[in-house]
Write a protein that holds these residues in place. Structure first.
Motif, short mmCIF file in Angstrom:
data_model
loop_
_atom_site.label_atom_id
_atom_site.label_comp_id
_atom_site.label_asym_id
_atom_site.label_seq_id
_atom_site.Cartn_x
_atom_site.Cartn_y
_atom_site.Cartn_z
N TYR A 1 66.50 -124.19 -9.33
CA TYR A 1 65.72 -122.96 -9.14
C TYR A 1 64.58 -122.94 -10.14
CZ TYR A 1 64.42 -118.04 -9.14
OH TYR A 1 63.71 -116.85 -9.08
N LYS A 2 63.40 -122.67 -9.65
CA LYS A 2 62.23 -122.54 -10.51
C LYS A 2 61.96 -121.07 -10.76
CE LYS A 2 60.00 -126.78 -8.90
NZ LYS A 2 58.79 -127.36 -8.29
N PRO A 3 61.95 -120.65 -12.01
CA PRO A 3 61.69 -119.22 -12.29
C PRO A 3 60.31 -118.81 -11.85
CG PRO A 3 61.66 -120.51 -14.30
CD PRO A 3 62.14 -121.44 -13.23
N LEU B 1 70.30 -116.32 -10.69
CA LEU B 1 69.73 -117.57 -10.20
C LEU B 1 69.48 -118.55 -11.34
CD1 LEU B 1 67.20 -116.15 -7.59
CD2 LEU B 1 69.36 -117.31 -7.11
N LEU B 2 68.97 -118.04 -12.46
CA LEU B 2 68.74 -118.91 -13.61
C LEU B 2 70.06 -119.42 -14.18
CD1 LEU B 2 65.92 -116.88 -15.43
CD2 LEU B 2 65.68 -119.01 -14.13
#
Length: 281
Positions: free
Chosen positions: A241-243, A228-229
């Motif tokens: 995307y926010k971790p 995702l990152l």
């Protein structure tokens, strides 16, 4: 006005059943089309098939050039055909990756669509199929994948076109086609492999193993955090995307220090080595 449609010609004409040419007695058109009619308005050896119908309150004649030994007319209505031409229905043949699709098969349109499809699947087994229109192995294997999707309507099949989503495939480390990834519920990805028509047993074994698994507990999980990152860092993809914030451990385990016994053992060994060096000297 003449309208060019491929190799044919469409133009308005007068009522040629009543009007006659004074010289030749042949049918007289409102506008002569060069190359189709001779000086006496009679057809040449390049034969035409005249098709007539009413279109927008005007009489239309559809002419198609044909090389025939005999001259003849063939009148058919073309209004329905013209509507199909305008709607793009004529001449459109489905691609091989569009034939045989089942209701539980879906084409992925973007990275966001892939992530959302995995999260919305819940505990359902999701199979992601990476393919390419120019891949011969993908084309040969595709009918069997459609058949397996039909036999397993409770499963979800996602198709990712490699040619349209190259950047996303690179980010997900997909470099061999055809390539498959299996996802299930909160467990996320359970397996991944590449197979062809000759090694379809690998696909069937994975299907039999994970399709009958019990439901996964917990929230649905799709791609890994690293993936995702990586997708969010790819500038070619419109994906954000926010971790997840890293929460500190409420009960941290302190680091163990060397015990005094261990230190005394080390000191004794150092003293012994020094005494041996002094004796040798």
């Amino acid at each position: 006005m003449a309208m060019v449609l491929g190799k044919s010609y469409l133009f308005s004409a007068c009522d040629y059943s009543q009007k006659k040419n004074q010289e030749g007695g042949g049918p007289l058109y409102s506008k002569r089309i060069p190359g189709f009619c001779c000086s006496r308005n009679r057809f040449t050896s390049l034969k035409m098939m005249a098709l007539r119908c009413d279109f927008n309150a005007q009489r239309m004649v559809y002419l198609e050039r044909e090389i025939l030994s005999k001259r003849r007319f063939h009148l058919v209505p073309i209004k329905a055909q013209w509507n199909q031409i305008q709607n793009g229905l004529i001449g459109k043949t489905p691609k091989w990756w569009e034939t045989g699709l089942q209701p539980n098969m879906k084409e992925v349109t973007s990275a966001q669509d892939l992530v959302d499809s995995l999260l919305n699947a819940g505990d359902k087994l999701v199979i992601v199929d990476f393919y390419s229109p120019s891949c011969g192995g993908c084309k040969t294997l595709f009918p069997k994948i459609c058949q397996l999707a039909k036999m397993n309507p409770d499963l979800q099949f996602l198709q990712v076109n490699y040619e349209e989503h190259k950047s996303m495939c690179y980010t997900l480390n997909v470099h061999v086609l055809p390539f498959f990834r299996f996802y299930r519920g909160s467990r996320g990805r359970v397996c991944q492999f590449s197979c062809t028509n000759a090694t379809i047993k690998k696909f069937k074994d994975a299907l039999a193993k994970y399709a009958t698994d019990g439901c996964s507990l917990g929230p649905a999980k799709g791609l890994d955090e690293k993936e995702l990152l990586a997708l969010a860092a790819n500038k070619d993809l419109s994906f954000t995307y926010k971790p997840k914030p890293v929460q500190p451990d409420p009960n941290p385990v302190p680091e163990k220090e060397d015990t005094p016994v261990l230190k005394t053992c080390l000191n004794s060994k150092e003293s012994e080595e020094k005494s041996l060096v002094g004796a040798r000297g």
